[in-house]
Design an enzyme around this catalytic site. Sequence first.
Site, short mmCIF file in Angstrom:
data_model
loop_
_atom_site.label_atom_id
_atom_site.label_comp_id
_atom_site.label_asym_id
_atom_site.label_seq_id
_atom_site.Cartn_x
_atom_site.Cartn_y
_atom_site.Cartn_z
N GLU A 1 15.14 3.22 1.56
CA GLU A 1 14.49 3.87 0.48
C GLU A 1 14.95 3.53 -0.79
O GLU A 1 13.91 3.13 -1.74
CB GLU A 1 14.34 5.37 0.65
CG GLU A 1 13.51 6.09 2.04
CD GLU A 1 12.01 5.57 1.73
OE1 GLU A 1 11.60 5.40 0.59
OE2 GLU A 1 11.58 5.55 2.77
N TYR B 1 11.29 12.04 -4.95
CA TYR B 1 10.66 11.18 -3.74
C TYR B 1 11.64 11.04 -2.65
O TYR B 1 11.57 11.10 -1.57
CB TYR B 1 10.30 9.75 -4.37
CG TYR B 1 9.98 8.92 -3.28
CD1 TYR B 1 8.77 9.10 -2.45
CD2 TYR B 1 10.69 8.11 -3.04
CE1 TYR B 1 8.69 8.29 -1.50
CE2 TYR B 1 10.47 7.00 -2.01
CZ TYR B 1 9.63 7.43 -1.41
OH TYR B 1 9.41 6.28 -0.05
N ASP C 1 5.40 8.73 -4.04
CA ASP C 1 5.79 7.45 -4.82
C ASP C 1 4.55 6.91 -5.61
O ASP C 1 3.50 7.74 -5.44
CB ASP C 1 6.57 6.66 -4.14
CG ASP C 1 5.55 5.77 -3.08
OD1 ASP C 1 4.48 6.27 -2.87
OD2 ASP C 1 6.06 4.88 -2.24
N CYS D 1 -13.38 10.40 0.07
CA CYS D 1 -12.76 10.06 -1.09
C CYS D 1 -13.63 10.21 -2.36
O CYS D 1 -14.65 9.76 -2.34
CB CYS D 1 -12.07 8.65 -0.82
SG CYS D 1 -11.32 7.92 -2.56
#
Length: 222
Positions: free
Chosen positions: A44, A128, A146, A218
Site C-alpha cells: 500500500e 486510507y 483513495d 450510476c
Amino acid sequence: MRSKPITPAASAAFGRRLRAWYRRNHRDLPWRKTRDPYRVLVSELMLQQTQVSRVLDFYARFIDRFPTLQHLADAPPKRVMESWAGLGYYARARNLHKLAKHVTHKDGPGRLPEEPHELRKLPGIGAYTAGAVASFAYEKRAALVDTNVARVLSRVFAPTLNPKRPRDLKKIWAIAEQTLPRTGSAVWTQNQALMELGALVCTARMKRCEVCPLKRTCKSAE
C-alpha cells in the site's frame, strides 16, 4: 442541495455488481494473495502515487530483502533507502522503517494492529492506509478512500462532490462507510473492486461506461 441517502437495496445492488465484476476481471497481483499485514502495508505504501507496473519489481525485491517487520527494523537506514531507490517519495520508506522500529521495540505492540484507529497512531499511516491494512490483512469491515475510490463513489452516487475539497471528501468517506457489505470477506473484495474499477474502467482520463458494471445505476453514466 443535500443528496438523498443511499437505500439499503441500492447499496446491496451496487456491491453485488461490483464484486461480481471484480471476480471476473481483476488483475493477478502478488499483494492480493496474502493476508500478512506487513506485506499488505508495504504494498500500500509503495502504490501511493506510483503505477502498479513499477511497484511489482520493487515489491518483490523489498520483501525478499526484508521479509518481516523485524528484519526491516534491524536493517540500517541506508540499506532500506537503497532498496527503495528509484521508487520515489522517499518519506514513505523512512516512515515505514520508523514504524517497523516502533512496532518491534520491546515496549511496542509487536505486530500491526487490526483496527483502523489504532493503525493511524503509527508513523506515516493515514486514513486510507489504515483502512487498507485493516480490510486487506485482517478482513475488518473498514472503509477506505483513495483517488480511484473517491472518483468511482462520487461519479456513481454524488457527481456534484469534488474529492479535492475536504468537505466533499468527508462526504465521500461517508458513502464508502454506508455501502460497506456486512461481512469482512465481502468488504475485502469490494474494496479491491472499487480500486480496480477506478484504475481500469472509471479512470480520470476516460469513463468507459459501456463496460462498467455500475452503468445502470450510476448518476454520471454516459
